[in-house]
Design an enzyme around this catalytic site. Structure first.
Site, PDB file in Angstrom:
ATOM      1  N   GLU A 112       1.216  -1.339   0.086  1.00 41.18           N
ATOM      2  CA  GLU A 112      -0.101   0.099   0.217  1.00 41.18           C
ATOM      3  C   GLU A 112       1.053   1.345  -0.212  1.00 41.18           C
ATOM      4  O   GLU A 112       1.960   0.910   0.303  1.00 41.18           O
ATOM      5  CB  GLU A 112      -0.947   0.512   1.350  1.00 41.18           C
ATOM      6  CG  GLU A 112      -1.591  -0.790   1.377  1.00 41.18           C
ATOM      7  CD  GLU A 112      -2.428  -1.170   2.892  1.00 41.18           C
ATOM      8  OE1 GLU A 112      -1.985  -0.838   4.197  1.00 41.18           O
ATOM      9  OE2 GLU A 112      -2.550  -2.358   3.157  1.00 41.18           O
ATOM     10  N   LYS A 114       2.380   4.717   1.756  1.00 43.43           N
ATOM     11  CA  LYS A 114       3.019   4.807   2.653  1.00 43.43           C
ATOM     12  C   LYS A 114       2.416   6.991   2.991  1.00 43.43           C
ATOM     13  O   LYS A 114       2.988   7.705   2.091  1.00 43.43           O
ATOM     14  CB  LYS A 114       4.461   5.073   3.163  1.00 43.43           C
ATOM     15  CG  LYS A 114       5.123   5.500   4.274  1.00 43.43           C
ATOM     16  CD  LYS A 114       5.995   5.101   4.798  1.00 43.43           C
ATOM     17  CE  LYS A 114       5.981   5.086   6.808  1.00 43.43           C
ATOM     18  NZ  LYS A 114       5.780   6.681   6.987  1.00 43.43           N
ATOM     19  N   ASP A 116       1.239  10.300   3.728  1.00 44.18           N
ATOM     20  CA  ASP A 116       2.088  11.155   4.911  1.00 44.18           C
ATOM     21  C   ASP A 116       1.485  11.353   5.713  1.00 44.18           C
ATOM     22  O   ASP A 116       0.840  12.824   5.283  1.00 44.18           O
ATOM     23  CB  ASP A 116       3.618  11.519   4.512  1.00 44.18           C
ATOM     24  CG  ASP A 116       4.453  12.765   4.829  1.00 44.18           C
ATOM     25  OD1 ASP A 116       4.435  12.097   5.607  1.00 44.18           O
ATOM     26  OD2 ASP A 116       5.202  13.313   4.249  1.00 44.18           O
ATOM     27  N   TYR A 225      -5.977   1.060   7.187  1.00 45.74           N
ATOM     28  CA  TYR A 225      -5.438   0.078   6.129  1.00 45.74           C
ATOM     29  C   TYR A 225      -4.685  -0.936   7.372  1.00 45.74           C
ATOM     30  O   TYR A 225      -3.519  -1.633   7.397  1.00 45.74           O
ATOM     31  CB  TYR A 225      -3.322   0.772   5.960  1.00 45.74           C
ATOM     32  CG  TYR A 225      -3.270   1.946   6.674  1.00 45.74           C
ATOM     33  CD1 TYR A 225      -2.803   1.492   8.612  1.00 45.74           C
ATOM     34  CD2 TYR A 225      -3.548   3.197   6.645  1.00 45.74           C
ATOM     35  CE1 TYR A 225      -1.899   2.583   8.858  1.00 45.74           C
ATOM     36  CE2 TYR A 225      -2.770   4.130   7.437  1.00 45.74           C
ATOM     37  CZ  TYR A 225      -1.342   3.618   8.611  1.00 45.74           C
ATOM     38  OH  TYR A 225      -1.151   4.074   9.656  1.00 45.74           O
ATOM     39  N   LYS A 313      10.943   3.466   1.238  1.00 49.05           N
ATOM     40  CA  LYS A 313      10.323   4.398   1.378  1.00 49.05           C
ATOM     41  C   LYS A 313      10.658   4.966  -0.681  1.00 49.05           C
ATOM     42  O   LYS A 313      11.186   4.578  -0.636  1.00 49.05           O
ATOM     43  CB  LYS A 313      11.416   5.891   2.665  1.00 49.05           C
ATOM     44  CG  LYS A 313      11.121   4.877   3.332  1.00 49.05           C
ATOM     45  CD  LYS A 313      10.081   6.279   4.049  1.00 49.05           C
ATOM     46  CE  LYS A 313       9.895   6.649   4.988  1.00 49.05           C
ATOM     47  NZ  LYS A 313      11.103   7.146   6.046  1.00 49.05           N
ATOM     48  N   CYS A 407      14.466  48.761  -7.334  1.00 51.13           N
ATOM     49  CA  CYS A 407      14.161  47.736  -8.031  1.00 51.13           C
ATOM     50  C   CYS A 407      15.127  47.123  -9.039  1.00 51.13           C
ATOM     51  O   CYS A 407      15.360  48.151 -10.052  1.00 51.13           O
ATOM     52  CB  CYS A 407      12.812  47.955  -8.606  1.00 51.13           C
ATOM     53  SG  CYS A 407      11.721  46.927 -10.012  1.00 51.13           S
ATOM     54  N   CYS A 410      13.335  48.269 -12.717  1.00 50.19           N
ATOM     55  CA  CYS A 410      13.179  49.706 -13.114  1.00 50.19           C
ATOM     56  C   CYS A 410      13.771  51.226 -12.132  1.00 50.19           C
ATOM     57  O   CYS A 410      13.018  52.028 -12.735  1.00 50.19           O
ATOM     58  CB  CYS A 410      11.243  49.754 -12.429  1.00 50.19           C
ATOM     59  SG  CYS A 410      10.799  50.021 -11.078  1.00 50.19           S
ATOM     60  N   CYS A 423       8.686  47.154  -4.715  1.00 47.33           N
ATOM     61  CA  CYS A 423       9.466  48.102  -5.295  1.00 47.33           C
ATOM     62  C   CYS A 423       7.914  49.533  -5.769  1.00 47.33           C
ATOM     63  O   CYS A 423       6.556  48.649  -5.480  1.00 47.33           O
ATOM     64  CB  CYS A 423       9.421  47.432  -7.140  1.00 47.33           C
ATOM     65  SG  CYS A 423       9.548  48.785  -8.800  1.00 47.33           S
ATOM     66  N   CYS A 429       6.879  50.026 -14.050  1.00 46.02           N
ATOM     67  CA  CYS A 429       7.558  48.994 -13.215  1.00 46.02           C
ATOM     68  C   CYS A 429       6.911  48.017 -14.756  1.00 46.02           C
ATOM     69  O   CYS A 429       5.967  47.214 -13.870  1.00 46.02           O
ATOM     70  CB  CYS A 429       7.168  48.183 -12.416  1.00 46.02           C
ATOM     71  SG  CYS A 429       8.810  46.670 -11.969  1.00 46.02           S
TER      72      CYS A 429
END
Ligand code: IVH
Length: 673
Positions: A112, A114, A116, A225, A313, A407, A410, A423, A429
């Site tokens: 199956e 695993k 997380d 499970y 894993k 920035c 610009c 900015c 810009c």
């Protein structure tokens, strides 16, 4: 049983069935409105007869006040953990040991994913969910029954007449699916709250909430499970035992494999590794379990892990590498994002050469400097993250990163707001303009096809487009003069722009790129006001009076619509033919994400009959048509589709297969404008 009791039971049973169809099997067979009606009927009948409320009633998923703290809960069986293996060789060694210990030539396994998430123990007595606990130290966990009750995929009682044992202990994993996780984080960000760093943390934080009302608002899910207790009727193998769990109404892993030998388990690992990035939930490997319970017993346990199962894993998604440089990119809001340019490194099969450092405060907090060694993590397809700087003794360090005063695009001066540097050159810009155009045309906003990053850059660099409104001044002849455009692509883009002139209000609001207004808040605003003008005129107090809108969002919306420049652009768009559709404000009704969207179905779908698909589309506000035309938004193609597909292709209508259609339903994507 009194007739009231009978009626209550009927309603409860109907709701349970629809819950299972909707949450577990993802194939609802009634509309949301019909479901709500059933639910409200049950609620009002229970209000009238409070003595007849039972703890397994669907109305009792969220009950009670916040707890001062969790009670400790002793597990009936220890919740063991698993030894991890990282290579085929070591998995084969595990199999050899198992076969030697059992003195068997062949041993079958059950494999199956695993998951997380967080492991929990669930107890059902006479089919009723009575207790659920976190793993804790494996022997004693925390009683999170109230929070688990809010999980819609977890049945409060098992299916009647399916032969479940009178006492059942099950182990499962609580987690958050990725689309739900992203939506939750977007929502938290829009509400000015701190987002979660990953799905696992968000599931754990949510399950361990003392206020079940809050847990109920978060999209947890669960899969089971392990069938832990012995007893009459328990099948001989794990694989079959999980089938029993399913038959009794418990959610089980969608992917799993009965493996006659270890080789099939290794193949399952390869398949899941290939699918890992496209799954809607996070897995970090597979679990391989000796299938026969008598053999599991014979093999027994070590102190913390069984001898009959291992976790195989996937390769780690964290690696060390060095920072070559720190670049700064400018987004549509003007926010400057520092980006670490890295020595290319292979992380779980993908070469990574850049990672986001999010904002200037984060660079300072993590103290990342050019030349440093850093730990980088990749999750799914998103841009990798720098987890931390790794101190290498004796390594010479360079000077700290200095946030730019100007920035980089610009040269306007920058301004810090909270952790973010901005900015100030909004109108001048070009990086901000490119960003806002990309955002306006993106799938989540106006969904205008044929306008990629490159094309937008050309428009801006050649000064064909100086604001959002200019998009609607483009002429086909101008496009044909640009690199990468031919007759067909130019026509396509002109069509796309033309189509976008009939704009759905929430999509248009998202497209404007108002700070803090993402899809959720856009829906809230649209539903509350119904039209753009009303939102433009709303006062800050008025905005704040809306439940989901706090001072920060209200201020942002107000200031956006006070800005002359923005009003001017909106007016120009209108003058150029953009019509933002009003939506009917219906208090208490659900927002209809498919309003104005038309579908055509061809072929046979696996999980829906034609009528079910139609009902689903219509319950979300969409329309189902019989023939494909230029106005069709989606053609959904099942098995053995007809000529409608070719028609769709010739008209450039999006064709979805069944899983695409389901994704559209479950994401409840906004209507195409
Ligand atoms: S079986 C003794 N099956 O992985 C059997 N565990 O370190 C132990 N997990 O804490 C559990 N998916 O939370 C099993 N399909 C799966 C699983 C799974 C995730 C977690 C579980 C456990 C950890 C093992």
């Amino acid at each position: 049983m009194s007739s009231t009791q009978q009626r209550l039971e009927e309603l409860r049973q109907a709701i349970r069935r629809h819950d299972e169809l909707y949450y577990v099997q993802s194939r609802p067979d009634i509309s949301d409105a019909e479901y709500d009606k059933l639910y409200r009927n049950l609620q009002s009948l229970e209000q009238e007869f409070p003595d007849l409320i039972t703890p397994d009633s669907p109305t009792q998923r969220v009950g009670g006040a916040p707890l001062p703290q969790f009670q400790k809960s002793q597990h009936e069986f220890p919740l063991l953990s698993l030894d991890s293996e990282m290579s085929e060789d070591s998995v084969r060694t595990f199999d050899e040991r198992v076969r030697r210990d059992l003195d068997e030539a062949e041993v079958g396994y059950s494999a199956e994913p695993k998951f997380d998430g967080l492991s929990v123990e669930l107890t059902y007595v006479q089919g009723m969910f009575v207790r659920g606990a976190t793993r804790g130290d494996g022997t004693i966990g925390e009683d999170v029954t109230h929070n688990l009750r809010t999980i819609r995929t977890l049945p409060l009682r098992l299916k009647e007449g399916t032969g479940f044992p009178p006492h059942l202990v099950v182990r499962g994993e609580v987690f958050i699916r990725l689309p739900d996780f992203h939506q939750l984080n977007q929502r938290l960000t829009e509400l000015g709250e701190e987002p979660f760093s990953n799905p696992r943390n968000s599931a754990s934080g949510t399950l361990r909430q003392l206020d079940p009302q809050l847990t109920a608002k978060r999209p947890l899910t669960i899969t089971c499970y392990d069938f832990m207790n012995d007893g009459e009727g328990k099948p001989a193998t794990h694989f079959d035992a999980v089938f029993c769990l399913e038959a009794w109404g418990l959610p089980i892993p969608q992917f799993r494999q009965n493996c006659p030998s270890i080789e099939e388990a290794l193949a399952f690992h390869r398949t899941m590794a290939d699918q890992r990035d496209s799954l809607p939930f996070e897995i970090d490997g597979i679990v391989i379990k000796v299938n026969r319970f008598d053999w599991q017993r014979q093999l027994g346990e070590k102190s913390r892990s069984p001898r009959w199962a291992i976790a195989y894993k996937f390769p780690a998604r964290k690696e060390l590498t060095k920072v070559r440089a720190i670049a700064v990119s400018v987004g549509r809001t003007g926010a400057l994002t520092p980006i670490a340019m890295l020595d290319p490194v292979d992380i779980g099969g993908v070469t990574v050469s850049r990672a986001s450092l999010h904002n200037v405060e984060e660079v300072a907090r993590k103290d990342v400097r050019v030349g440093d060694t850093v730990k980088v993590e990749r999750a799914g397809d998103v841009i990798p993250d720098i987890l931390e700087r790794v101190d290498i003794p004796g390594e010479q360090r360079t000077e700290p990163f200095i946030p730019p005063a100007q920035c980089p695009v610009c040269q306007s001066h920058t301004l810090q707001e909270g952790p973010v540097l901005y900015c100030t050159g909004q109108t001048v810009c070009s990086a901000q303009l490119k960003g806002s155009l990309e955002h306006y045309v993106s799938k989540g906003a106006m969904n205008i096809d044929g306008l990629g990053k490159k094309t937008i850059a050309q428009f801006v660099d050649e000064e064909l487009v100086k604001d959002l409104g200019d998009l609607y001044t483009l002429k086909k002849e101008q496009l044909l003069g640009l690199e990468g455009f031919a007759e067909k692509s130019a026509t396509q883009l002109m069509d796309g722009l033309e189509k976008s002139k009939e704009a759905a209000l929430p999509r248009f609001l998202i497209g404007l790129g108002i700070r803090h207004v993402g899809s959720h808040i856009a829906k809230v605003l649209a539903q509350h006001y119904g039209g753009l003008e009303k939102i433009q005129l709303a006062s800050e107090e008025d905005l704040q009076a809306i439940h989901e809108i706090g001072p920060e969002i209200a201020a942002s919306v107000k200031s956006f619509f006070q800005e002359e420049r923005n009003l001017h652009v909106i007016q120009r768009m209108k003058d150029l033919g953009v019509h933002v559709e009003e939506i009917e404000v219906v208090l208490g009704e659900l927002f209809q994400p498919f309003a104005g969207v038309s579908f055509v179905l061809t072929g046979t779908l696996e999980d829906f009959t034609r009528d079910e698909a139609k009902q689903k589309i219509e319950s979300l506000g969409g329309r189902m048509m019989t023939s494909v035309s230029k106005k069709t938004d989606y053609v959904v193609a099942g098995r053995d589709p007809g000529s409608k597909i070719e028609k769709a292709q010739s008209l450039n209508v999006t064709v979805l297969n069944e899983s695409g259609f389901k994704a559209l339903l479950s994401d409840s994507i906004l209507p195409k404008s």
